[in-house]
Scaffold this motif. Structure first.
Motif, PDB file in Angstrom:
ATOM      1  N   ALA A  53       0.826  -1.209   0.000  1.00  0.00           N
ATOM      2  CA  ALA A  53       0.000   0.000   0.000  1.00  0.00           C
ATOM      3  C   ALA A  53       0.860   1.258   0.000  1.00  0.00           C
ATOM      4  N   LEU A  54       1.980   1.210   0.727  1.00  0.00           N
ATOM      5  CA  LEU A  54       2.878   2.364   0.757  1.00  0.00           C
ATOM      6  C   LEU A  54       3.546   2.586  -0.596  1.00  0.00           C
ATOM      7  N   LEU A  55       4.000   1.520  -1.230  1.00  0.00           N
ATOM      8  CA  LEU A  55       4.644   1.645  -2.537  1.00  0.00           C
ATOM      9  C   LEU A  55       3.653   2.035  -3.632  1.00  0.00           C
ATOM     10  N   LYS A  56       2.420   1.646  -3.466  1.00  0.00           N
ATOM     11  CA  LYS A  56       1.404   1.932  -4.476  1.00  0.00           C
ATOM     12  C   LYS A  56       0.857   3.349  -4.388  1.00  0.00           C
ATOM     13  N   GLN A  57       1.086   4.024  -3.271  1.00  0.00           N
ATOM     14  CA  GLN A  57       0.483   5.327  -3.035  1.00  0.00           C
ATOM     15  C   GLN A  57       0.859   6.377  -4.077  1.00  0.00           C
ATOM     16  N   PRO A  58       2.112   6.478  -4.553  1.00  0.00           N
ATOM     17  CA  PRO A  58       2.401   7.475  -5.599  1.00  0.00           C
ATOM     18  C   PRO A  58       1.552   7.295  -6.850  1.00  0.00           C
ATOM     19  N   TYR A  59       1.309   6.062  -7.257  1.00  0.00           N
ATOM     20  CA  TYR A  59       0.435   5.828  -8.416  1.00  0.00           C
ATOM     21  C   TYR A  59      -1.005   6.200  -8.102  1.00  0.00           C
ATOM     22  N   ILE A  91       6.361 -11.012  -6.889  1.00  0.00           N
ATOM     23  CA  ILE A  91       6.364  -9.616  -6.450  1.00  0.00           C
ATOM     24  C   ILE A  91       6.369  -9.531  -4.929  1.00  0.00           C
ATOM     25  N   ARG A  92       5.703 -10.469  -4.265  1.00  0.00           N
ATOM     26  CA  ARG A  92       5.747 -10.484  -2.796  1.00  0.00           C
ATOM     27  C   ARG A  92       7.144 -10.827  -2.308  1.00  0.00           C
ATOM     28  N   LEU A  93       7.808 -11.772  -2.990  1.00  0.00           N
ATOM     29  CA  LEU A  93       9.176 -12.135  -2.611  1.00  0.00           C
ATOM     30  C   LEU A  93      10.125 -10.958  -2.841  1.00  0.00           C
ATOM     31  N   LYS A  94       9.964 -10.243  -3.962  1.00  0.00           N
ATOM     32  CA  LYS A  94      10.836  -9.110  -4.259  1.00  0.00           C
ATOM     33  C   LYS A  94      10.675  -8.010  -3.220  1.00  0.00           C
ATOM     34  N   VAL A  95       9.441  -7.665  -2.907  1.00  0.00           N
ATOM     35  CA  VAL A  95       9.204  -6.615  -1.917  1.00  0.00           C
ATOM     36  C   VAL A  95       9.727  -7.031  -0.548  1.00  0.00           C
ATOM     37  N   SER A  96       9.571  -8.296  -0.198  1.00  0.00           N
ATOM     38  CA  SER A  96      10.042  -8.769   1.113  1.00  0.00           C
ATOM     39  C   SER A  96      11.558  -8.704   1.223  1.00  0.00           C
ATOM     40  N   VAL A  97      12.274  -9.095   0.163  1.00  0.00           N
ATOM     41  CA  VAL A  97      13.736  -9.072   0.203  1.00  0.00           C
ATOM     42  C   VAL A  97      14.256  -7.643   0.272  1.00  0.00           C
ATOM     43  N   VAL A  98      13.666  -6.757  -0.534  1.00  0.00           N
ATOM     44  CA  VAL A  98      14.103  -5.357  -0.501  1.00  0.00           C
ATOM     45  C   VAL A  98      13.805  -4.737   0.860  1.00  0.00           C
ATOM     46  N   GLY A 168      -2.890   1.129 -17.196  1.00  0.00           N
ATOM     47  CA  GLY A 168      -3.078  -0.123 -16.469  1.00  0.00           C
ATOM     48  C   GLY A 168      -1.721  -0.722 -16.172  1.00  0.00           C
ATOM     49  N   LEU A 169      -1.097  -0.290 -15.088  1.00  0.00           N
ATOM     50  CA  LEU A 169       0.286  -0.660 -14.797  1.00  0.00           C
ATOM     51  C   LEU A 169       0.371  -2.085 -14.272  1.00  0.00           C
ATOM     52  N   ASP A 170       1.351  -2.806 -14.799  1.00  0.00           N
ATOM     53  CA  ASP A 170       1.651  -4.142 -14.292  1.00  0.00           C
ATOM     54  C   ASP A 170       2.363  -4.005 -12.946  1.00  0.00           C
ATOM     55  N   VAL A 171       1.935  -4.748 -11.949  1.00  0.00           N
ATOM     56  CA  VAL A 171       2.478  -4.610 -10.604  1.00  0.00           C
ATOM     57  C   VAL A 171       3.967  -4.931 -10.565  1.00  0.00           C
ATOM     58  N   ASN A 172       4.402  -5.894 -11.392  1.00  0.00           N
ATOM     59  CA  ASN A 172       5.809  -6.272 -11.397  1.00  0.00           C
ATOM     60  C   ASN A 172       6.674  -5.130 -11.918  1.00  0.00           C
ATOM     61  N   TYR A 173       6.291  -4.554 -13.059  1.00  0.00           N
ATOM     62  CA  TYR A 173       7.062  -3.450 -13.624  1.00  0.00           C
ATOM     63  C   TYR A 173       6.989  -2.211 -12.740  1.00  0.00           C
ATOM     64  N   TYR A 174       5.821  -1.959 -12.169  1.00  0.00           N
ATOM     65  CA  TYR A 174       5.668  -0.766 -11.335  1.00  0.00           C
ATOM     66  C   TYR A 174       6.525  -0.859 -10.073  1.00  0.00           C
ATOM     67  N   ILE A 175       6.467  -1.988  -9.384  1.00  0.00           N
ATOM     68  CA  ILE A 175       7.255  -2.142  -8.167  1.00  0.00           C
ATOM     69  C   ILE A 175       8.747  -2.090  -8.477  1.00  0.00           C
ATOM     70  N   VAL A 178       9.642   1.561  -8.871  1.00  0.00           N
ATOM     71  CA  VAL A 178       9.681   2.267  -7.590  1.00  0.00           C
ATOM     72  C   VAL A 178      10.925   1.874  -6.803  1.00  0.00           C
ATOM     73  N   ILE A 179      11.249   0.589  -6.759  1.00  0.00           N
ATOM     74  CA  ILE A 179      12.428   0.141  -6.027  1.00  0.00           C
ATOM     75  C   ILE A 179      13.698   0.716  -6.640  1.00  0.00           C
ATOM     76  N   LEU A 180      13.740   0.784  -7.976  1.00  0.00           N
ATOM     77  CA  LEU A 180      14.905   1.365  -8.643  1.00  0.00           C
ATOM     78  C   LEU A 180      15.076   2.834  -8.286  1.00  0.00           C
ATOM     79  N   MET A 181      13.974   3.577  -8.270  1.00  0.00           N
ATOM     80  CA  MET A 181      14.044   4.985  -7.896  1.00  0.00           C
ATOM     81  C   MET A 181      14.524   5.156  -6.460  1.00  0.00           C
ATOM     82  N   LEU A 182      13.971   4.382  -5.539  1.00  0.00           N
ATOM     83  CA  LEU A 182      14.373   4.488  -4.139  1.00  0.00           C
ATOM     84  C   LEU A 182      15.843   4.113  -3.956  1.00  0.00           C
ATOM     85  N   THR A 183      16.289   3.069  -4.662  1.00  0.00           N
ATOM     86  CA  THR A 183      17.678   2.630  -4.522  1.00  0.00           C
ATOM     87  C   THR A 183      18.647   3.645  -5.100  1.00  0.00           C
TER      88      THR A 183
END
Length: 302
Positions: A53-59, A91-98, A168-175, A178-183
């Motif tokens: 929900a936090l990562l999705k908020q900018p969209y 996508i859940r695994l990616k978000v959890s590891v990051v 209609g953003l794909d969750v995988n590409y969107y996340i 976002v992770i790339l921008m934050l990193t």
């Protein structure tokens, strides 16, 4: 292995190691880092829904006319899409590891610094706590700035398609975006710490920084323009200006640090001079005190 390292440290107080010992120590540190990140990923897996929900908020902050299904749902609703059956798990695994890497950053940063410290002097090893704390704070500041400016970058990119279009953003590409921008923002804010540490170990003196100061600012703007995935001028300036400020603060610290070292070395050299060798004298005379007033007590002297 730990006992052998301790025995080698006692037998070799300078901390010198062979190439194989360095590789073994690096392997041990990397295994510890992976275990730390894995434990943090478990925590990230548990708190996945709030993180998503936090990562999705900018969209979701983008005008609802440009989001897919806006005509069929209320403006408050905001959903991302995925198409492959395994996308939900990946996508859940990616978000959890990051999230695990971010939450445990002070611990694995300490492990990386502990791998470097055997090659440093005793007084340089005292910087461990400061290095871990400052690097964590700078990375968090960079990620916070990226999160605040991410909405503007997404809005510029999505609205370029014009009216009558919806994203209609794909969750995988969107996340991943976002992770790339934050990193990128978080890593770029580590630049002043890197400059300070190189200056502290006398690899990057202030004289060299002074000559390349303008070039450094130009390279910062160039890096910001290339590194920001959104490629809009607002996000580039939002990254470049804080980096320039931190860069100038790092240069100022290097100036003060080098001047203090020069004074300390000059004083040490003066103390070690033999009696028959003249020491260096400051050519500028010191100011003499002004004339004493009559009521200062000098009139009472015989």
């Amino acid at each position: 292995m730990t006992r052998s390292l301790k025995r080698s440290t006692k037998a070799n107080p300078e901390g010198r190691m062979s190439v194989l010992d360095h590789l073994r120590e690096l392997r041990r540190r990397l295994i510890i880092v992976m275990v730390i990140v894995a434990l943090g990923a478990i925590v990230g897996w548990i708190i996945y829904n709030p993180l998503l929900a936090l990562l999705k908020q900018p969209y979701c902050n983008i005008s609802f006319e440009h989001r897919l299904g806006a005509l069929d749902q209320s403006p408050e609703q905001c959903k991302l899409l995925f198409r492959a059956p395994l996308d939900g798990f990946t996508i859940r695994l990616k978000v959890s590891v990051v999230a695990g890497a971010v939450l445990t950053a002070p611990l694995w940063l300490y492990q990386l610094w502990a791998f470097v410290t055997p090659g440093l002097h005793r007084h340089e090893k005292r910087w461990t706590v400061a290095f871990v704390a400052i690097s964590t704070v700078l990375f968090a500041l960079g990620m916070s700035l990226a999160y605040l400016t991410l909405y503007k970058g997404l809005d510029v990119l999505i609205t370029q398609a014009g009216s009558g279009t919806q994203a209609g953003l794909d969750v995988n590409y969107y996340i991943s975006f976002v992770i790339l921008m934050l990193t990128v923002f978080g890593a770029s804010f580590e630049l002043p710490l890197l400059i300070v540490m190189l200056n502290a170990v006398r690899v990057l003196p202030f004289s060299l920084l002074k000559r390349g100061q303008r070039l450094g600012i130009f390279l910062i703007f160039l890096f910001a323009g290339v590194a920001t995935p959104s490629a809009d001028p607002f996000t580039m300036v939002a990254m470049a200006l804080p980096m320039c400020l931190l860069f100038e603060l790092a240069v100022l610290w290097c100036f003060l640090h080098d001047r203090r070292l020069a004074r300390r070395e000059a004083a040490a050299e003066a103390e070690q001079l033999p009696d028959d060798v003249a020491s260096t004298v400051d050519p500028l005379p010191e100011k003499l005190p002004g004339p004493a007033r009559a009521d200062s007590g000098w009139s009472d002297l015989p």
